[in-house]
Scaffold this motif. Structure first.
Motif, PDB file in Angstrom:
ATOM      1  N   MET A   1       0.805  -1.210  -0.027  1.00  0.00           N
ATOM      2  CA  MET A   1      -0.107  -0.025  -0.080  1.00  0.00           C
ATOM      3  C   MET A   1       0.715   1.198   0.056  1.00  0.00           C
ATOM      4  O   MET A   1       0.458   2.074  -0.527  1.00  0.00           O
ATOM      5  N   SER A   4       1.550   2.012  -3.351  1.00  0.00           N
ATOM      6  CA  SER A   4       0.545   2.511  -4.136  1.00  0.00           C
ATOM      7  C   SER A   4       0.170   4.079  -3.957  1.00  0.00           C
ATOM      8  O   SER A   4       0.325   4.461  -4.957  1.00  0.00           O
ATOM      9  N   ASN A   5       0.477   4.395  -2.823  1.00  0.00           N
ATOM     10  CA  ASN A   5       0.369   5.778  -2.561  1.00  0.00           C
ATOM     11  C   ASN A   5       1.411   6.739  -3.028  1.00  0.00           C
ATOM     12  O   ASN A   5       1.257   7.659  -3.735  1.00  0.00           O
ATOM     13  N   TYR A   7       3.186   5.808  -5.709  1.00  0.00           N
ATOM     14  CA  TYR A   7       3.021   5.728  -7.147  1.00  0.00           C
ATOM     15  C   TYR A   7       1.783   6.886  -7.783  1.00  0.00           C
ATOM     16  O   TYR A   7       1.905   7.478  -8.462  1.00  0.00           O
ATOM     17  N   ILE A  66      -5.904   1.861  -1.990  1.00  0.00           N
ATOM     18  CA  ILE A  66      -5.455   0.818  -3.088  1.00  0.00           C
ATOM     19  C   ILE A  66      -4.545   0.013  -2.807  1.00  0.00           C
ATOM     20  O   ILE A  66      -3.192   0.596  -2.092  1.00  0.00           O
ATOM     21  N   SER A  68      -2.580  -2.938  -3.929  1.00  0.00           N
ATOM     22  CA  SER A  68      -1.602  -3.085  -4.735  1.00  0.00           C
ATOM     23  C   SER A  68      -1.813  -2.300  -5.870  1.00  0.00           C
ATOM     24  O   SER A  68      -2.875  -2.687  -6.766  1.00  0.00           O
ATOM     25  N   PHE A  69      -0.905  -1.400  -6.075  1.00  0.00           N
ATOM     26  CA  PHE A  69      -1.018  -0.541  -7.333  1.00  0.00           C
ATOM     27  C   PHE A  69      -0.856  -1.504  -8.547  1.00  0.00           C
ATOM     28  O   PHE A  69      -1.337  -1.370  -9.683  1.00  0.00           O
ATOM     29  N   GLU A  70       0.025  -2.377  -8.731  1.00  0.00           N
ATOM     30  CA  GLU A  70       0.343  -3.255  -9.736  1.00  0.00           C
ATOM     31  C   GLU A  70      -0.985  -3.969 -10.146  1.00  0.00           C
ATOM     32  O   GLU A  70      -1.160  -4.401 -11.258  1.00  0.00           O
ATOM     33  N   TYR A  72      -4.030  -3.254  -9.459  1.00  0.00           N
ATOM     34  CA  TYR A  72      -4.867  -2.131  -9.719  1.00  0.00           C
ATOM     35  C   TYR A  72      -4.529  -1.785 -11.088  1.00  0.00           C
ATOM     36  O   TYR A  72      -5.548  -1.774 -11.886  1.00  0.00           O
TER      37      TYR A  72
END
Length: 185
Positions: A1, A4-5, A7, A66, A68-70, A72
């Motif tokens: 996470m 995520s933030n 990115y 979010i 997991s950015f990946e 997502y």
């Protein structure tokens, strides 16, 4: 996470160093997916850019959690690519502005469904999350057995079944599920 933030902030603020990191870490996976699904490198680049723009726009409007950015961005790319393939096969005329708005609405609804699913998935025990992640990513029961040191494949099958059942229960018990079902009809 935390990534995520980082990115998302980089995308919104235009931090080229971190955006380059996003490209180097995530884009190759998107490229592989698109090529394996009737696409070309140009398609992958377009889809990836569209997904990044989608994230920028939606996260500027309202920040969402979010995990997991990946994952997502992969789901966003997958959804955009599916829509593009569907339009290639079915539509031969130019899309009108109204049709494009409808497609964006469908994409947003799909994304909300995904976010709802992830929220419920995160309520599971860590063991269930690990097993279901492996299972949903196509890892065989044999590999799951070895990686998690289970006694037999049947034990893994039972765990997958119980974890999936728990996930379905969590989803169906939530009032948000009924709203999503209503809107998707």
């Amino acid at each position: 996470m935390e990534n995520s933030n980082r990115y998302i902030n980089a995308l919104i603020n235009g931090d080229n160093t971190i955006i380059s990191e996003i490209y180097s870490k995530i884009y190759p996976k998107i490229l592989k997916f698109i090529i394996n699904n009737k696409g070309e490198e140009d398609d992958a680049l377009d889809i990836f850019h569209d997904a990044l723009m989608y994230i920028i726009v939606t996260q500027k409007e309202k920040r969402t959690l979010i995990q997991s950015f990946e994952a997502y961005i992969f789901v966003i790319c997958k959804n955009i690519w599916k829509k593009k393939l569907k339009n290639k096969v079915i539509k031969t005329e130019v899309l009108t502005l109204e049709e494009r708005d409808t497609n964006l609405g469908e994409l947003i609804l799909e994304q909300q469904c995904f976010e709802f699913y992830i929220a419920k998935f995160n309520l599971l025990s860590q063991n269930c999350k690990d097993i279901l992640s492996s299972y949903f990513n196509g890892i065989s029961y044999e590999e799951i057995t070895l990686n998690n040191e289970y006694a037999t494949i049947n034990t893994v099958r039972q765990r997958v079944f119980k974890c999936r059942t728990k996930l379905v229960e969590l989803i169906k018990e939530d009032k948000e599920f009924q709203r999503i079902i209503k809107w998707s009809k």
